[in-house]
Design a protein around this motif. Structure first.
Motif, mmCIF file in Angstrom:
data_model
loop_
_atom_site.group_PDB
_atom_site.id
_atom_site.type_symbol
_atom_site.label_atom_id
_atom_site.label_comp_id
_atom_site.label_asym_id
_atom_site.label_seq_id
_atom_site.Cartn_x
_atom_site.Cartn_y
_atom_site.Cartn_z
ATOM 1 N N VAL B 25 0.701 -0.758 0.190
ATOM 2 C CA VAL B 25 -0.087 -0.058 0.349
ATOM 3 C C VAL B 25 0.871 1.391 0.259
ATOM 4 C CG1 VAL B 25 -1.854 1.848 1.248
ATOM 5 C CG2 VAL B 25 -2.073 -1.332 0.989
ATOM 6 N N VAL B 26 1.940 1.479 0.311
ATOM 7 C CA VAL B 26 3.213 1.958 0.832
ATOM 8 C C VAL B 26 3.173 2.556 -0.943
ATOM 9 C CG1 VAL B 26 5.057 2.515 1.374
ATOM 10 C CG2 VAL B 26 3.395 2.088 3.280
ATOM 11 N N GLY B 27 3.655 1.936 -1.146
ATOM 12 C CA GLY B 27 4.306 2.151 -2.620
ATOM 13 C C GLY B 27 3.519 2.374 -3.226
ATOM 14 N N LEU B 28 1.550 1.331 -3.265
ATOM 15 C CA LEU B 28 0.830 2.146 -4.626
ATOM 16 C C LEU B 28 1.078 3.903 -3.929
ATOM 17 C CD1 LEU B 28 -1.433 0.113 -4.283
ATOM 18 C CD2 LEU B 28 0.101 0.243 -6.289
ATOM 19 N N GLY B 29 0.981 3.982 -2.744
ATOM 20 C CA GLY B 29 0.706 5.436 -2.078
ATOM 21 C C GLY B 29 1.619 6.693 -3.041
ATOM 22 N N LEU B 30 3.184 5.730 -3.167
ATOM 23 C CA LEU B 30 4.422 6.480 -3.914
ATOM 24 C C LEU B 30 3.766 6.527 -4.633
ATOM 25 C CD1 LEU B 30 7.226 4.785 -1.897
ATOM 26 C CD2 LEU B 30 6.469 7.276 -1.571
ATOM 27 N N LEU B 31 3.129 5.946 -5.402
ATOM 28 C CA LEU B 31 2.841 5.888 -6.782
ATOM 29 C C LEU B 31 2.122 6.810 -7.514
ATOM 30 C CD1 LEU B 31 2.815 2.268 -8.223
ATOM 31 C CD2 LEU B 31 4.496 4.097 -9.250
ATOM 32 N N PHE B 32 1.381 6.575 -6.076
ATOM 33 C CA PHE B 32 0.178 7.623 -6.501
ATOM 34 C C PHE B 32 0.298 9.030 -7.168
ATOM 35 C CE2 PHE B 32 -2.842 10.747 -3.864
ATOM 36 C CZ PHE B 32 -3.872 10.734 -5.366
ATOM 37 N N LEU B 33 1.076 9.846 -5.653
ATOM 38 C CA LEU B 33 2.265 10.961 -5.217
ATOM 39 C C LEU B 33 3.041 11.450 -6.560
ATOM 40 C CD1 LEU B 33 3.758 10.841 -1.771
ATOM 41 C CD2 LEU B 33 1.324 11.844 -2.760
ATOM 42 N N ALA B 34 3.799 10.180 -7.478
ATOM 43 C CA ALA B 34 4.417 10.632 -8.528
ATOM 44 C C ALA B 34 3.377 10.895 -9.564
ATOM 45 C CB ALA B 34 5.088 9.644 -8.418
ATOM 46 N N ILE B 35 2.412 10.049 -9.361
ATOM 47 C CA ILE B 35 1.419 10.287 -11.122
ATOM 48 C C ILE B 35 0.699 11.550 -10.680
ATOM 49 C CG2 ILE B 35 0.543 9.144 -12.916
ATOM 50 C CD1 ILE B 35 2.040 6.309 -11.813
#
Lengths: 86, 432
Positions: B25-35
């Motif tokens: 979930v943290v990884g997905l969160g980082l992807l969200f912030l980036a994209i």
């Protein structure tokens, strides 16, 4: 590890570190200023002066000049190609 | 039916642990912030994706051969690994601890046993070894940054180097904060950990990763993520601090036009810097050496192709591997820890203090300088090139729409890069 010991270490690192960063960058300021002075005295830049007239001349060239330019360039290309045939 | 059960038992759904789920979930969160939010996407996309890969249950992509063998191997193999490390236990946890603190030769012996047993390093672990453990990736990126940096504004006004120095105070104040937290018994950081955390305040991703890989590899994931997230947050963190510390009159201050800088000066500068580093602080030589090399390639004008590669193709390739390798350090057992929260908290404090010190130093210099210095350019002393300089420019334009500070702020900005690399060298020298 002893905690007051650790704090002392942190304080020492801070004092040393900031001191060193300032000393280093002060020296860099001195050396950069010196270098700039030397360069500008002994190796002054000749570039900006001739750059201006050339920039001014280019847009002033009329349509006739353009045609002449194209003719000269294509002649040069033809000559080059005929000399460098494989 | 048995086969079906086997398939289910080896599936991710059956094997996943809660820590891994949280980290995905943290990884997905980082992807969200980036994209979606455009937070340093060039780094957070690979880091976030690497973080997800690292937490795929049973795949062991982020683990070494030995760790994979301890997790999946037969008891005999585990006992053999224990022997190679010189301990009698067959408990994987005990062996793992011994492996982490083993000498280089014992480390290699254990790895050989695990590989004989048919286990291999995970893909991300190999990336990590090549890109970060060797120190290569941050240094190559630093070379690219050097090739992208124009020292013109700095050379036109060398005094701004002092602003780059003052902003480094954030680094050392944070070191003190980290040892303070340890002394209060809230967290547990050694002086090496504290030094690596402090570098976040330099707002310089590659430097932070380089120092962390040398001083505190176990904290690398948290440090890199926090450094890059805060770099993305520069436009939000800095303005309130800058406004609080300056008056509207100070913000309106116009600066005198910068003098033109000759090509010879620009070629000489990286060489002057290199010689100074060589004489005074060899520990900063890897970072600043690569930086100067990149800059010399840019300015000398005879190796256009190399300079172009360093600032485009090469830096992009390395960024991909650096991001994935940092992501590999986001595995649950290394990241989900109270210390990570401490690092995130300390990181933002480091940033704030660095900004404040830069602004205060600029105010002080304005008092003594013959030419006016707008205090807003002080905040650009934290490196974050060119974001911090753009923030100075923006706040300046708010106060006075005719006042363009961008070029003036680039001076302290690149000075901040040099300053944080020097600070990193000092850290490595004293606690490494």
């Amino acid at each position: 590890m002893n905690s007051s010991n650790l704090i002392n270490e942190g304080l020492a690192l801070m004092g040393f570190g900031m001191g060193f960063v300032f000393v280093f960058l002060t020296l860099l300021v001195v050396m950069t200023t010196l270098m700039s002075r030397l360069v500008n005295r002994f190796l002054p830049e000749p570039v900006p002066v001739p750059a201006k007239p050339r920039a001014a001349a280019a847009p002033a060239a009329g349509a006739g000049d353009q045609e002449q330019l194209v003719a000269v360039i294509s002649a040069a290309i033809r000559q080059y190609r005929s000399r460098h045939k494989q | 039916m048995d086969k079906l059960i086997n398939l289910f038992v080896s599936s991710g759904i059956y094997q996943i642990q809660w820590g891994q789920a949280v980290m995905i979930v943290v990884g997905l969160g980082l992807l969200f912030l980036a994209i979606k939010k455009n937070f340093e996407p060039l780094l957070l996309v690979p880091i976030g994706f690497g973080g997800i890969l690292a937490n795929i249950p049973e795949a062991g992509l982020a683990f070494s051969a030995v760790e994979n063998a301890l997790h999946l191997g037969k008891p005999e193999l585990i006992a053999q690994i224990g022997q190679a490390l010189g301990i009698d236990s067959v408990d994987p946890k005990v062996i793992k601890q011994a492996y982490a603190s083993a000498s280089h030769s014992a480390h290699n012996a254990a790895a050989a046993v695990a590989m004989d047993g048919g286990f291999n390093n995970g893909m991300l672990y190999n990336f990590y070894l090549v890109a970060i453990a060797s120190g290569a990736a941050p240094l190559i990126i630093f070379m690219g940054v050097g090739a992208m940096t124009d020292f013109g504004p700095l050379l036109a006004n060398p005094k701004t180097l002092f602003l780059g120095a003052a902003a480094q105070f954030g680094i050392f104040a944070t070191v003190l904060g980290a040892v303070g937290l340890t002394a209060l018994g809230l967290m547990e950081f050694s002086i090496q950990d504290a030094a690596a955390i402090g570098i976040i305040g330099g707002a310089d991703g590659p430097t932070a990763i380089y120092v962390a890989s040398l001083l505190a590899p176990q904290l690398l994931g948290a440090i890199a993520v926090s450094a890059y997230s805060y770099m993305a947050l520069v436009p939000m963190i800095q303005p309130p601090i800058m406004r609080a510390l300056t008056t509207p009159e100070e913000r309106k201050l116009a600066m005198t036009q910068l003098r033109p800088v000759s090509k010879t000066e620009k070629i000489m500068f990286p060489l002057v810097l290199l010689i100074l580093v060589a004489m005074l602080l060899p520990d900063a030589a890897p970072l600043l050496g690569m930086f100067c090399f990149g800059n010399l390639m840019r300015e000398c004008g005879v190796v256009e192709r190399l300079s172009d590669t360093a600032q485009n193709a090469l830096i992009n390739i390395v960024t991909i591997f650096l991001g994935l390798s940092v992501g590999s350090k986001l595995s649950a057992d290394k990241f989900l820890d109270i210390n990570t929260l401490g690092i995130l908290g300390l990181g933002i404090i480091a940033f704030g203090i660095g900004t404040a010190c830069g602004v205060l130093m600029a105010k002080l210099m304005n008092k003594f300088s013959s030419t006016p210095i707008n205090p807003l350019i002080g905040s650009a002393g934290v490196s974050a090139v060119p974001m911090a300089a753009r923030v100075s420019n923006k706040i300046g334009l708010e106060a006075n729409p005719q006042n363009f500070l961008l070029m003036h702020a680039m001076g302290p900005n690149v000075a901040g890069v040099i300053g944080s690399a020097v600070a990193a060298g000092v850290m490595i020298k004293f606690v490494g």
